[in-house]
Design an enzyme around this catalytic site. Structure first.
Site, PDB file in Angstrom:
ATOM      1  N   ASN A 150       1.528   5.038   1.596  1.00  0.00           N
ATOM      2  CA  ASN A 150       1.185   6.089   2.699  1.00  0.00           C
ATOM      3  C   ASN A 150       1.757   7.384   2.365  1.00  0.00           C
ATOM      4  O   ASN A 150       2.875   7.517   1.790  1.00  0.00           O
ATOM      5  CB  ASN A 150       1.332   5.358   4.248  1.00  0.00           C
ATOM      6  CG  ASN A 150       0.563   6.225   5.151  1.00  0.00           C
ATOM      7  OD1 ASN A 150      -0.148   7.058   4.869  1.00  0.00           O
ATOM      8  ND2 ASN A 150       1.162   5.919   6.259  1.00  0.00           N
ATOM      9  N   ARG A 156       0.996  -1.020  -0.070  1.00  0.00           N
ATOM     10  CA  ARG A 156      -0.206   0.114  -0.133  1.00  0.00           C
ATOM     11  C   ARG A 156       0.637   1.115  -0.087  1.00  0.00           C
ATOM     12  O   ARG A 156       2.250   1.302   0.116  1.00  0.00           O
ATOM     13  CB  ARG A 156      -1.049  -0.021   1.274  1.00  0.00           C
ATOM     14  CG  ARG A 156      -0.158   0.090   2.506  1.00  0.00           C
ATOM     15  CD  ARG A 156      -1.102   0.253   3.710  1.00  0.00           C
ATOM     16  NE  ARG A 156      -1.892   1.409   3.774  1.00  0.00           N
ATOM     17  CZ  ARG A 156      -1.771   2.487   4.634  1.00  0.00           C
ATOM     18  NH1 ARG A 156      -1.040   2.348   5.540  1.00  0.00           N
ATOM     19  NH2 ARG A 156      -2.548   3.648   4.514  1.00  0.00           N
TER      20      ARG A 156
END
Lengths: 346, 201, 320
Positions: free
Chosen positions: A225, A223
């Site tokens: 961030n 992911r």
């Protein structure tokens, strides 16, 4: 031909910059104009050639200088690299994962040959040539996790799995966005995410934990961030906050483009075979506002994101002090035109 | 029992209850924690001849809780002059303890934290330690900059007893250290320090 | 692919280890070494029995140093839906099978100071691997293995050979039973116990552990459930717009897969939670056989674990 490694600094005179190619492959984390909190976990599959996800472990033009910066941090503060005693099998798992991946995908820079447990590792950019016995710590100059992560971009945490939870029981953390390994080591998944606002209340961490407990070998996930940093400083640690915090007050309308950086973390997680632990890699990428606006789509989109960011999240990310100034500076690059969907440059 | 705020990294102190199956009860108590021990064990008198109590009067010195504890008539009671000396004895006992020993910790949060951290070092799962918070809400705080511990912090910001930086107390707790995190409050604008608030009395 | 990465293997050797247990040696078809795994891990084996696809989890006993094979042990269970009977009666040396990557739902607690391993019958398979891992790590451990009679000794002989006096054997036919009350009291603080075996044995060992004053945090078990058969029912998959019949000899998950829907799974034994599925409606009673959902969740009727649970009724509508 391989990667042309740059000589640059992430402290003092801050000579870091991105080449035009590095800008184009920057992991811009917004696929729409409005900020939305999401966990956005996806399979860590190979992406397009030359992109930051072409290979599982991304090595780029900043490699040599980042490794030099890590060495400086560890010299000043050895507590940035710690491992609880039961994590040694996971440390060796990490050695295998990183050496295999780096030598397979960047063979012009890294070479690994195995003869049973006798391994021969060559790291040309850093001038390292090491023969060692896999599994025998005494054959390396330092413990296995420290050895290999002094040679790989990104912070790493090793998570032990027991009692239906994940425990951050080892790690090397020198390029962090304001969290302390020394403080957080030994915490479980819920505990180390404790300070993150909002997400707990909407059940994000419960779902993420359940997902990760069943993470499978051979199926890593990732992911993105993000946060923002003043100056291209990698070591924005709480340990040194009293030294770098003042830099936040040095932003003026004239120097936004040069000083304010978007900092994106490519977070990836792998199940490790011997230890059943999970490695959590946090690979930070920096880009100045000047560099960002060279991609017109990003120049339009990023001020719109900053405007729509909820106050608690802006505070948590520590960017309240210069958010407005940055929006003002960026607004001359936002002509109000619609942007195309997706992350990538047009 | 005190209800504590919603800090995700902070342990939940569920209260002492006697494990009826335990072969041995090892109780570490500080200050007002004596009251929690008396309440729990007077409900389970059959456990007392298998019970060892280590007690440090700490913040409740002079209130003679040690006499009340002795009146329970446990197998053994040891009154330690300080938390440090109590922990030395506790570690010695944990080193030779066998499974079937149930550990209890009660008193201030800083004390519980140190007992739990000691036990984890002997392979005890922290979930299996029964805990109850009693007494002051004062916090034990680690300075994230110099790593020094300051005990009995009642206000934020406060001055680090080691390096002298002015620290804001963050609602983030480390079980390994048994402490909250203290972070420099005036890092961005040196000298600009908000007034101290007494929050943890 | 919902179960993860798959590996093609060839049955390199079949050994009748006891009257009812066969050990299969599985070699990779690709020639690439089989993945390293942590002790306690299992793989799911896919079998194609005359068009019926059966997938069962089996604990890994051992891996060759060079990755050239894995070993699994399979107990022939007459009342199974066919998986173990298929492996016992139809699979020959040289046959090909598909296995998943190893998954570990029964890991050694590495923070423990000592480890007590307890096995009954076929439950010895993960315990065998755990003992080997602990031996290699020079960690303190002991093994207690209960078996029916001397003819069940294939595992016992090897355990004794590798672990010497760390192994204690118990024979049912000699009225030898594992005395929890004798084993547990003097173990050092920080010891963990692991038990795998028949349901009744697991329950007895865990209860004995609690009686000895052990915290639940130090007691670990692995229960693989074979999906139980039952009356057939109909399942409607709302998202896919498919309705299928769950036959009495197949699991809900198998019926979903047979209908061509790639549903999530991992352990296929009611333990891991991966196949948790939202129930939209059910005209009948949900029969929850898993060890994953809490009693409240089971009572709510909102979720079902498709690998081992089913419906006693006419039609189940799922959010798939």
């Amino acid at each position: 031909m391989g990667i042309q490694f740059k000589q640059e600094t992430f402290r003092d005179d801050y000579t870091f910059s991105n080449s035009p190619e590095a800008i184009r492959r920057f992991p811009f984390p917004f696929d729409r104009d409005e900020y939305m909190y999401s966990v956005n976990i996806e399979q860590h599959m190979p992406g397009p050639p030359k992109s930051y996800v072409e290979f599982p472990i991304d090595i780029d033009e900043h490699y040599v200088s980042e490794m030099r910066d890590r060495a400086i941090v560890l010299k000043e503060d050895p507590l940035r690299c710690q491992s609880l005693p039961h994590m040694l099998p996971a440390e060796w798992d990490l050695v295998e994962l990183l050496m295999d991946s780096m030598s397979k995908h960047y063979p012009e820079h890294f070479q690994l040959t195995k003869d049973g447990d006798r391994w021969h590792w060559v790291n040309q950019p850093l001038g390292i040539d090491q023969t060692f016995t896999f599994g025998d710590t005494a054959t390396l100059p330092c413990p296995p996790m420290e050895y290999i992560t002094r040679q790989c971009q990104g912070d790493f945490a090793l998570l032990d799995q027991r009692q239906d939870n994940l425990w951050m029981d080892a790690g090397i953390v020198t390029t962090q966005a304001d969290w302390s390994l020394d403080f957080d080591i030994g915490m479980n998944f819920m505990e180390w995410h404790g300070p993150v606002p909002i997400a707990h209340d909407i059940g994000v961490f419960d779902r993420a934990l359940k997902f990760l407990l069943n993470l499978q070998q051979g199926r890593p996930v990732r992911r993105l961030n993000w946060t923002m940093t003043i100056n291209p400083r990698l070591d924005t640690s709480p340990e040194n906050y009293h030294k770098w915090g003042q830099e936040k007050a040095t932003v003026t309308p004239e120097n936004v483009g040069d000083k304010v950086h978007l900092r994106v973390e490519l977070q990836a997680l792998w199940r490790l075979p011997r230890s059943n632990a999970i490695v959590f890699s946090i690979r930070a990428y920096l880009i100045s506002m000047e560099e960002l606006v060279t991609i017109p789509k990003w120049g339009r989109r990023f001020p719109r994101i900053l405007k729509s960011l909820p106050e608690p999240i802006a505070n948590y990310k520590g960017l309240s002090r210069y958010r407005e100034m940055t929006i003002d500076w960026l607004s001359k690059y936002d002509d109000g035109q619609p942007t195309s969907p997706g992350f990538f440059p047009d | 029992m005190t209800t504590l705020s919603d800090i995700k990294s902070r342990p939940i102190y569920a209260g002492l209850k006697v494990d009826e199956y335990a072969r041995r009860h090892l109780v570490a108590a500080e200050g007002e924690g004596a009251r929690a021990v008396i309440e729990a064990f007077s409900m389970a008198p059959e456990a007392l001849d298998r019970t060892t109590i280590l007690y440090c009067p700490g913040g409740s010195a002079g209130q003679d809780h040690e006499t009340a504890l002795a009146d329970l008539a446990p197998d053994l009671i040891h009154v330690a002059p300080s938390i440090e000396t109590l922990l030395v004895r506790l570690k010695g006992m944990l080193n030779t303890a066998t499974m079937g020993t149930r550990l209890y910790a009660t008193g201030t949060e800083g004390f519980i934290g140190q007992v739990v951290a000691a036990a984890v070092g002997f392979g005890v799962d922290h979930h299996s330690i029964f805990t109850e918070h009693r007494g002051s809400l004062a916090r034990r705080v680690q300075c994230v900059h110099c790593k020094g511990m300051t005990d009995n912090v009642t206000a934020t910001p406060f001055t680090c007893s080691h390096c002298g930086l002015t620290l804001f107390v963050r609602d983030h707790y480390s079980r390994r250290l048994g402490a909250f995190q203290g972070v420099c409050v005036d890092a961005e604008e040196p000298g600009v320090i908000p007034p101290a608030e007494e929050l943890y009395k | 692919m919902s179960g993860g990465v798959e590996i093609l293997v060839r049955v390199a050797d079949i050994e009748q280890a006891t009257a009812t247990v066969r050990r299969f040696t599985l070699a990779p078809l690709s020639g690439e070494p089989l993945p390293v795994y942590s002790a306690g891990a299992h793989v799911v084996v896919t079998m194609d029995d005359d068009g019926h696809r059966i997938r069962n989890p089996y604990s890994l006993i051992s891996r060759a140093q060079d990755g050239s094979h894995y070993r699994i042990g399979v107990l022939k269970t007459p009342n199974s839906r066919g998986g173990s009977i298929y492996l016992h009666e139809k699979v020959c040396e040289g046959d090909e099978l598909v296995i998943t990557m190893p998954v570990n739902l029964f890991p050694i607690v590495r923070t423990g100071r000592k480890h007590v391993l307890v096995a009954g019958g076929i439950g010895v398979t993960p315990i065998y691997a755990m003992a080997e891992e602990l031996r290699a790590a020079s960690a303190p451990y002991e093994i207690h293995y209960a078996m029916r009679d001397a003819s069940c000794g294939a595992f016992a002989d090897e355990l004794v050979e590798m672990h010497g006096d760390k192994v204690r054997l118990y024979r049912d036919d000699a009225q030898e039973v594992i005395r929890v009350d004798a084993i547990l009291p003097h173990q050092p603080l920080g010891t963990h116990l692991y038990v795998c075996g028949p349901e009744g044995m697991i329950d007895a060992i865990l209860a004995g552990g609690r009686k000895a004053g052990w915290p639940v945090e130090n007691l670990h078990s692995e229960r693989f459930l074979a999906p139980m058969g039952g009356a057939p029912f109909s399942v409607a998959l709302a998202k896919a717009g498919i309705t299928a019949t769950v036959r009495s000899d197949q699991s809900l998950l198998e019926a979903i897969e047979e209908a061509g829907v790639d549903a999530p799974y991992l352990c296929r034994g009611g333990a891991c939670g991966q196949c948790e599925t939202r129930v939209i409606s059910a005209d009948g009673e949900l029969i929850h056989n898993d060890h994953y959902l809490s009693d409240e969740e089971k009572a709510s009727g909102a979720k079902i674990m498709t690998c081992v649970s089913r419906l006693k009724g006419r039609e189940l509508v799922l959010d798939l």
